[in-house]
Design a protein around this motif. Sequence first.
Motif, short mmCIF file in Angstrom:
data_model
loop_
_atom_site.label_atom_id
_atom_site.label_comp_id
_atom_site.label_asym_id
_atom_site.label_seq_id
_atom_site.Cartn_x
_atom_site.Cartn_y
_atom_site.Cartn_z
N TRP A 184 57.84 21.42 -42.35
CA TRP A 184 58.20 22.82 -42.57
C TRP A 184 57.95 23.55 -41.24
CZ3 TRP A 184 54.09 20.10 -44.21
CH2 TRP A 184 52.82 20.56 -43.91
N PRO A 185 58.69 24.65 -41.00
CA PRO A 185 58.67 25.24 -39.66
C PRO A 185 57.30 25.66 -39.14
CG PRO A 185 60.49 26.14 -40.96
CD PRO A 185 59.71 25.28 -41.89
N ALA A 186 56.42 26.17 -40.03
CA ALA A 186 55.14 26.70 -39.55
C ALA A 186 54.02 25.67 -39.61
CB ALA A 186 54.73 27.93 -40.38
N MET A 187 54.39 24.39 -39.81
CA MET A 187 53.32 23.39 -39.93
C MET A 187 52.53 23.27 -38.64
SD MET A 187 55.62 19.93 -39.84
CE MET A 187 54.32 18.72 -39.88
N LEU A 188 51.27 22.90 -38.77
CA LEU A 188 50.47 22.68 -37.56
C LEU A 188 51.14 21.63 -36.70
CD1 LEU A 188 47.35 20.46 -38.27
CD2 LEU A 188 49.28 20.59 -39.82
N ARG A 189 50.99 21.78 -35.40
CA ARG A 189 51.56 20.80 -34.49
C ARG A 189 50.52 19.77 -34.07
NH1 ARG A 189 55.34 23.40 -36.41
NH2 ARG A 189 57.17 24.03 -35.23
N GLY A 190 49.30 19.98 -34.50
CA GLY A 190 48.26 19.02 -34.17
C GLY A 190 46.90 19.67 -34.18
N ILE A 191 45.91 18.87 -33.81
CA ILE A 191 44.55 19.35 -33.65
C ILE A 191 44.31 19.38 -32.15
CG2 ILE A 191 42.11 18.81 -34.01
CD1 ILE A 191 43.03 17.42 -36.64
N TYR A 192 43.86 20.52 -31.66
CA TYR A 192 43.77 20.70 -30.21
C TYR A 192 42.91 19.61 -29.58
CZ TYR A 192 43.74 23.22 -25.81
OH TYR A 192 43.91 23.59 -24.51
N GLY A 193 43.49 18.94 -28.61
CA GLY A 193 42.73 17.93 -27.87
C GLY A 193 42.55 16.62 -28.60
N ASP A 194 43.16 16.44 -29.75
CA ASP A 194 42.92 15.21 -30.50
C ASP A 194 44.07 14.88 -31.45
OD1 ASP A 194 41.83 13.00 -31.65
OD2 ASP A 194 39.90 13.93 -32.14
N LEU A 195 45.16 14.43 -30.86
CA LEU A 195 46.35 14.20 -31.68
C LEU A 195 46.16 13.06 -32.68
CD1 LEU A 195 49.38 14.90 -29.36
CD2 LEU A 195 48.27 16.37 -31.02
N GLU A 196 45.35 12.08 -32.31
CA GLU A 196 45.13 10.96 -33.21
C GLU A 196 44.42 11.44 -34.48
OE1 GLU A 196 45.76 7.76 -34.91
OE2 GLU A 196 46.87 8.33 -33.12
N ARG A 197 43.50 12.38 -34.29
CA ARG A 197 42.79 12.91 -35.45
C ARG A 197 43.75 13.62 -36.41
NH1 ARG A 197 38.15 17.47 -35.15
NH2 ARG A 197 37.43 17.35 -37.30
N TYR A 198 44.78 14.22 -35.83
CA TYR A 198 45.80 14.88 -36.65
C TYR A 198 46.48 13.87 -37.58
CZ TYR A 198 50.60 16.51 -37.51
OH TYR A 198 51.80 16.81 -38.09
N ARG A 199 46.90 12.77 -36.97
CA ARG A 199 47.57 11.75 -37.78
C ARG A 199 46.62 11.21 -38.86
NH1 ARG A 199 51.67 8.13 -36.15
NH2 ARG A 199 51.26 8.48 -33.94
N GLU A 200 45.43 10.89 -38.42
CA GLU A 200 44.44 10.30 -39.32
C GLU A 200 44.08 11.23 -40.47
OE1 GLU A 200 41.70 8.25 -36.31
OE2 GLU A 200 40.49 9.47 -37.69
N THR A 201 43.86 12.49 -40.15
CA THR A 201 43.39 13.43 -41.16
C THR A 201 44.43 13.71 -42.22
OG1 THR A 201 42.12 14.48 -39.42
CG2 THR A 201 42.32 15.71 -41.46
N TYR A 202 45.69 13.88 -41.80
CA TYR A 202 46.67 14.39 -42.75
C TYR A 202 47.72 13.37 -43.20
CZ TYR A 202 44.69 18.70 -40.94
OH TYR A 202 43.82 19.68 -40.57
N TRP A 203 47.91 12.30 -42.43
CA TRP A 203 49.08 11.47 -42.66
C TRP A 203 48.78 10.02 -43.03
CZ3 TRP A 203 53.76 13.81 -42.99
CH2 TRP A 203 53.84 15.11 -42.48
N THR A 204 47.51 9.63 -43.13
CA THR A 204 47.26 8.21 -43.39
C THR A 204 46.89 7.92 -44.84
OG1 THR A 204 45.02 8.51 -42.63
CG2 THR A 204 46.57 7.58 -41.05
N ARG A 205 46.32 8.89 -45.53
CA ARG A 205 45.90 8.63 -46.91
C ARG A 205 47.09 8.21 -47.76
NH1 ARG A 205 44.93 7.20 -51.18
NH2 ARG A 205 43.43 7.92 -52.74
N PHE A 206 48.21 8.91 -47.60
CA PHE A 206 49.46 8.55 -48.29
C PHE A 206 50.56 8.42 -47.24
CE2 PHE A 206 47.02 11.19 -51.30
CZ PHE A 206 46.78 10.22 -52.26
N PRO A 207 50.89 7.21 -46.85
CA PRO A 207 51.86 7.03 -45.75
C PRO A 207 53.15 7.81 -46.00
CG PRO A 207 50.87 4.95 -46.36
CD PRO A 207 50.38 5.95 -47.37
N GLY A 208 53.59 8.50 -44.96
CA GLY A 208 54.84 9.25 -45.08
C GLY A 208 54.68 10.62 -45.70
N ARG A 209 53.45 10.95 -46.07
CA ARG A 209 53.24 12.25 -46.71
C ARG A 209 52.11 13.01 -46.03
NH1 ARG A 209 54.87 12.23 -52.26
NH2 ARG A 209 55.80 10.23 -52.83
#
Length: 663
Positions: A483-508
């Motif tokens: 969605w347009p206003a979604m966070l673009r990441g966690i400052y200084g830690d892009l891997e943490r972004y993926r891990e925090t929001y996108w790994t529990r349910f792949p693709g979601r």
Amino acid sequence: MSVAPDDIEAAKASVAIEDYYHEGRLFPPSETFKAQAILTDRSLYEAAASDWEGFWAEQAEQLDWFERWRSVCDWDQPFAKWFVGGKLNVSYNCLDRHVLAGNGGRVAYYWEGEPGDRRVITYSELLDEVEHFASALRSLGVSKGDRVAIYLPMIPEIVVSMLACARIGAPHSVVFGGFSPDALRDRINDAAAKVLVTSDGGWRRGAATPLFENAASILAETPSIEHVVVVRRTGEDVSGLMRAGRDHFWHDLVAGANPHCPPEPMDAEDLLYLLYTSGTTAKPKGIMHTTGGYLTQVAFSHRYVFDLRPESDVFWCAADCGWVTGHSYIVYGPLANGCTGVMYEGTPDFPAKDRWWEIVERYRVTTLYTAPTAIRTFIKWGTEYPAAHDLTSLRLLGSVGEPINPEAWVWYWENIGGGRCPVVDTWWQTETGAILIAPLPGVTTLKPGSATFPLPGIEAEVVDDAGRQVERGGGYLTLTRPWPAMLRGIYGDLERYRETYWTRFPGRYFAGDGAKVDDDGYLWFVGRVDDVMNISGHRISTTEVESALVDHPSVAESAVVGAKDETTGQGIVAFVTLKAGIKASAEHARELRDHVARRIGPIARPKALIFTEELPKTRSGKIMRRLLRDVAEGRDLGDTTTLADAGVVEEIRRRAQTSPTED
Ligand code: WTA
């Protein structure tokens, strides 16, 4: 993020919708409301469903772009880019274009200070102040991309600072004025901010909070800060703390500033701001929001969820700019839409418990947006306070920050809305940037306590533990499309972004919330299913409080849980094991609670603190939080078979019953 299956079970059990929703009434939009509403049919839902990108492009076209985008959405999961190649400036969209359209005389804010001082600020005046301060920031050496920390009370200068940053392309990081000096230091350092904007103080219940003094106490530990700007608000004498060359009074700077500061053309994906929020670890996350998608979606959601009529509405979002609600619905959404807002500096009970209703009456507020915790507090205070004021200007009410219980919804509807005003329960997060799940008040039939449906353009699904969609029943809320206003990441830690929001349910995208879908497909939020607590609508992580506690020299170990609280939604309950030889006492408990307040801020002060010889752990050594939550909420303990030593729990329960709970 780890979510134990027993957490979701506990969340589900805590709200059985069938029992909870004994209210049973449905609230379709009234004919009177519909007659004036900007939208009464399903056309937006249909448009978004038939051409999703076209729908968002149409929303983006409501803004002024210096250069049009090449593509609407580039999705390289989990990284999204919106309106790629487009150029615009947020402050230009919030100010200049309204002035250029001849609306410069419209009121941007009715501002009310806690002591009763007032200002009426038009769009032209706001633009003028923003240009002055933007020039002042430039003269301090701030240029595009430099971060600016803002630690201010709810005074007009907080909005001016945010927009001035946006004007010159310097991402801001607003730190809530109620945060401690340590919390301020950590946020400044994580962002490596170049300038700090603060004030001598702010008013709260008649007392001045010493913001600059707080800041001054940590400035030796923030090497990136080159300059500090100090707004005079309370008149406290802070000159003794000011360092020549580094610290400047706001009024001195703007007096000599160039009154013209052209808006910097920004890329749609340039960083607009960072906002730190609590996650499941002790370290707050710097949530990144960018320019084009964010502004598009906050303006869109503000217009349709609040059925906006910019020429006549008076919109009061009673949040603080230190939180995302203030960013999106005090500043960016309302200003992008050219509407008139109310800003209030202080607390609802100062000097008396009818302060809010006096404000609604004085400014003829049409739309009030607040949190369930405030509503429950008003319920406790009694109906005589709102009843003493003329609230007939109100036509729409909103709720945000935590699940609203049907009782509070109905009380709000009856006693504040006079039975006329739809109540829109809006679900979203710092990370989502804008409201994602909410009714459209001229369209949706409301059920008290339900946030109803995803907004047009938003695709959400509730899934079970295995990530399978749950058509009816309980599970986890996930988002299946960007969605347009979604966070673009966690400052200084892009891997943490993926891990925090996108790994529990792949693709979601997993939001951390439990939710339930009822037989009519309505969504009901049941609270967080991770280690994040929600205290009066504020997010605080259990680990953050735990690490503040173990940081105290007397503490060996601690476990923190959020226990149900009638007013604040949840209250913080801390279980603490002291180091050998240190004696537990009521006085020491107070010292530890104060210690947490000093480390994080008063909002994180535990409501209760229970000393225990040991913490209940599974055989694999994991602290059993569910069990502690049961103890804290006085529930039956159920199955403790995985526990290493069942005796520990009995002992804790005995102590919990005898430990005093403080206010
Ligand atoms: C909770 C605040 C139920 C939820 C805008 C979410 C809600 C967290 C609602 C985000 C609602 C927010 N119903 N729960 N209407 N709105 N929440 O980042 O748990 O401070 O994940 O953003 O608040 O809190 P945040």
